[in-house]
Design a protein around this motif. Structure first.
Motif, mmCIF file in Angstrom:
data_model
loop_
_atom_site.group_PDB
_atom_site.id
_atom_site.type_symbol
_atom_site.label_atom_id
_atom_site.label_comp_id
_atom_site.label_asym_id
_atom_site.label_seq_id
_atom_site.Cartn_x
_atom_site.Cartn_y
_atom_site.Cartn_z
ATOM 1 N N LYS A 4 10.596 -39.773 47.977
ATOM 2 C CA LYS A 4 9.466 -39.229 47.226
ATOM 3 C C LYS A 4 9.032 -37.897 47.835
ATOM 4 N N LEU A 5 9.054 -36.884 47.012
ATOM 5 C CA LEU A 5 8.604 -35.569 47.453
ATOM 6 C C LEU A 5 7.091 -35.519 47.379
ATOM 7 N N LYS A 6 6.492 -34.988 48.414
ATOM 8 C CA LYS A 6 5.041 -35.016 48.577
ATOM 9 C C LYS A 6 4.277 -34.378 47.413
ATOM 10 N N TYR A 7 4.749 -33.264 46.901
ATOM 11 C CA TYR A 7 4.001 -32.512 45.886
ATOM 12 C C TYR A 7 4.574 -32.651 44.472
ATOM 13 N N LEU A 8 5.490 -33.591 44.289
ATOM 14 C CA LEU A 8 6.162 -33.733 43.000
ATOM 15 C C LEU A 8 5.200 -34.073 41.861
ATOM 16 N N ASP A 9 4.361 -35.067 42.044
ATOM 17 C CA ASP A 9 3.447 -35.471 40.973
ATOM 18 C C ASP A 9 2.471 -34.351 40.612
ATOM 19 N N GLU A 10 1.947 -33.687 41.607
ATOM 20 C CA GLU A 10 1.018 -32.581 41.364
ATOM 21 C C GLU A 10 1.710 -31.453 40.590
ATOM 22 N N TRP A 11 2.954 -31.150 40.967
ATOM 23 C CA TRP A 11 3.721 -30.107 40.273
ATOM 24 C C TRP A 11 3.972 -30.502 38.813
ATOM 25 N N LYS A 12 4.394 -31.750 38.595
ATOM 26 C CA LYS A 12 4.658 -32.221 37.223
ATOM 27 C C LYS A 12 3.396 -32.159 36.380
ATOM 28 N N GLU A 13 2.284 -32.537 36.964
ATOM 29 C CA GLU A 13 1.000 -32.510 36.248
ATOM 30 C C GLU A 13 0.641 -31.077 35.826
ATOM 31 N N LEU A 14 0.731 -30.156 36.743
ATOM 32 C CA LEU A 14 0.428 -28.745 36.436
ATOM 33 C C LEU A 14 1.377 -28.202 35.363
ATOM 34 N N ALA A 15 2.656 -28.435 35.543
ATOM 35 C CA ALA A 15 3.650 -27.896 34.607
ATOM 36 C C ALA A 15 3.511 -28.510 33.217
ATOM 37 N N SER A 16 3.266 -29.808 33.146
ATOM 38 C CA SER A 16 3.178 -30.472 31.835
ATOM 39 C C SER A 16 1.907 -30.104 31.077
ATOM 40 N N HIS A 17 0.897 -29.581 31.785
ATOM 41 C CA HIS A 17 -0.329 -29.156 31.124
ATOM 42 C C HIS A 17 -0.380 -27.646 30.897
ATOM 43 N N GLY A 18 0.757 -27.001 31.034
ATOM 44 C CA GLY A 18 0.844 -25.572 30.715
ATOM 45 C C GLY A 18 0.350 -24.627 31.790
ATOM 46 N N ASN A 19 0.080 -25.143 32.971
ATOM 47 C CA ASN A 19 -0.343 -24.283 34.086
ATOM 48 C C ASN A 19 0.902 -23.787 34.827
ATOM 49 N N PHE A 20 1.727 -23.023 34.119
ATOM 50 C CA PHE A 20 3.040 -22.663 34.633
ATOM 51 C C PHE A 20 2.989 -21.799 35.886
ATOM 52 N N LYS A 21 2.079 -20.863 35.956
ATOM 53 C CA LYS A 21 1.992 -19.991 37.124
ATOM 54 C C LYS A 21 1.549 -20.793 38.362
ATOM 55 N N LEU A 22 0.549 -21.655 38.182
ATOM 56 C CA LEU A 22 0.119 -22.517 39.296
ATOM 57 C C LEU A 22 1.243 -23.472 39.712
ATOM 58 N N ALA A 23 1.946 -24.013 38.712
ATOM 59 C CA ALA A 23 3.056 -24.925 38.991
ATOM 60 C C ALA A 23 4.169 -24.202 39.751
ATOM 61 N N GLU A 24 4.473 -22.983 39.349
ATOM 62 C CA GLU A 24 5.516 -22.206 40.029
ATOM 63 C C GLU A 24 5.111 -21.909 41.476
ATOM 64 N N ASN A 25 3.863 -21.525 41.670
ATOM 65 C CA ASN A 25 3.380 -21.255 43.031
ATOM 66 C C ASN A 25 3.472 -22.499 43.906
ATOM 67 N N LEU A 26 3.014 -23.632 43.383
ATOM 68 C CA LEU A 26 3.089 -24.884 44.130
ATOM 69 C C LEU A 26 4.546 -25.243 44.430
ATOM 70 N N TYR A 27 5.398 -25.059 43.434
ATOM 71 C CA TYR A 27 6.816 -25.382 43.590
ATOM 72 C C TYR A 27 7.421 -24.614 44.758
ATOM 73 N N PHE A 28 7.282 -23.290 44.758
ATOM 74 C CA PHE A 28 7.943 -22.490 45.782
ATOM 75 C C PHE A 28 7.244 -22.533 47.132
ATOM 76 N N GLU A 29 5.948 -22.771 47.159
ATOM 77 C CA GLU A 29 5.227 -22.809 48.434
ATOM 78 C C GLU A 29 5.335 -24.158 49.138
#
Length: 192
Positions: A4-29
């Motif tokens: 289980k990746l620590k930030y996976l659920d948070e990333w999926k939540e952001l991305a699925s709700h259209g917060n693509f820039k926040l999701a991308e930042n979380l993904y790479f950071e």
């Protein structure tokens, strides 16, 4: 890679709700560094040589290239692409421990790709070469694969086991390193 990746659920939540820039930042950071670490731990044993040469085809997604480079840990890394995008190069530099040499193709034709890779092979003079065909335009990747077979390179492709259709992205952590062709195994006629 079912850890289980620590930030996976948070990333999926952001991305699925259209917060693509926040999701991308979380993904790479936060998320991608975990993915890289797990991927390298799982696949680095496939590349035991200490003078491994890696040639990576690059398109618009740097992630597969970064994953493969971290698994291979090459002594010399060449990245072949048809165009330079500063944002992609910056991302690659951020995640690679070793330097790389960028090679820009003048076009995506078979003859250009084949000739460029042949010149590179002659320059490195090594039998321990991995050619990663995950990135790049389909035409350059097809040409590179043909070249790799002709010149007995190990050919790799980063695949995935889970895909998020709505986001048109692989599920982080489901990446798989597929050795598409290994000349020491896939050319048994040489050893008859």
């Amino acid at each position: 890679m079912n850890n289980k990746l620590k930030y996976l659920d948070e990333w999926k939540e952001l991305a699925s709700h259209g917060n693509f820039k926040l999701a991308e930042n979380l993904y790479f950071e936060k998320l991608f560094p975990e993915v890289v670490e797990q991927f390298a731990a799982k696949y680095s044993s496939l590349f035991p040589g200490d003078q491994e040469i890696l040639i990576s085809m690059l398109g618009y997604s740097p992630e597969p290239l970064i994953l493969t480079a971290n698994a291979v840990k090459p002594s010399k890394h060449y990245i072949v692409t048809t165009e330079i995008r500063d944002d992609i190069i910056s991302r690659i530099e951020e995640y690679l421990e070793n330097d790389f040499e960028l090679i820009i193709l003048k076009d995506a034709s078979f003859s250009t790709v084949y000739k460029t890779l042949k010149e590179l092979f002659l320059k490195v003079d090594s039998d321990n070469i991995t050619l990663d065909i995950t990135g790049g335009k389909k035409s350059t990747v097809a040409s590179a694969a043909i070249f790799g077979k002709d010149f007995r390179a190990k050919i790799t492709y980063v695949d995935f086991s889970n895909y998020i259709k709505e986001l048109r992205k692989p599920m982080p952590g489901s990446e798989i390193l597929n050795i598409v062709y290994n000349p020491n195994i896939d050319q048994p006629e040489i050893y008859l």
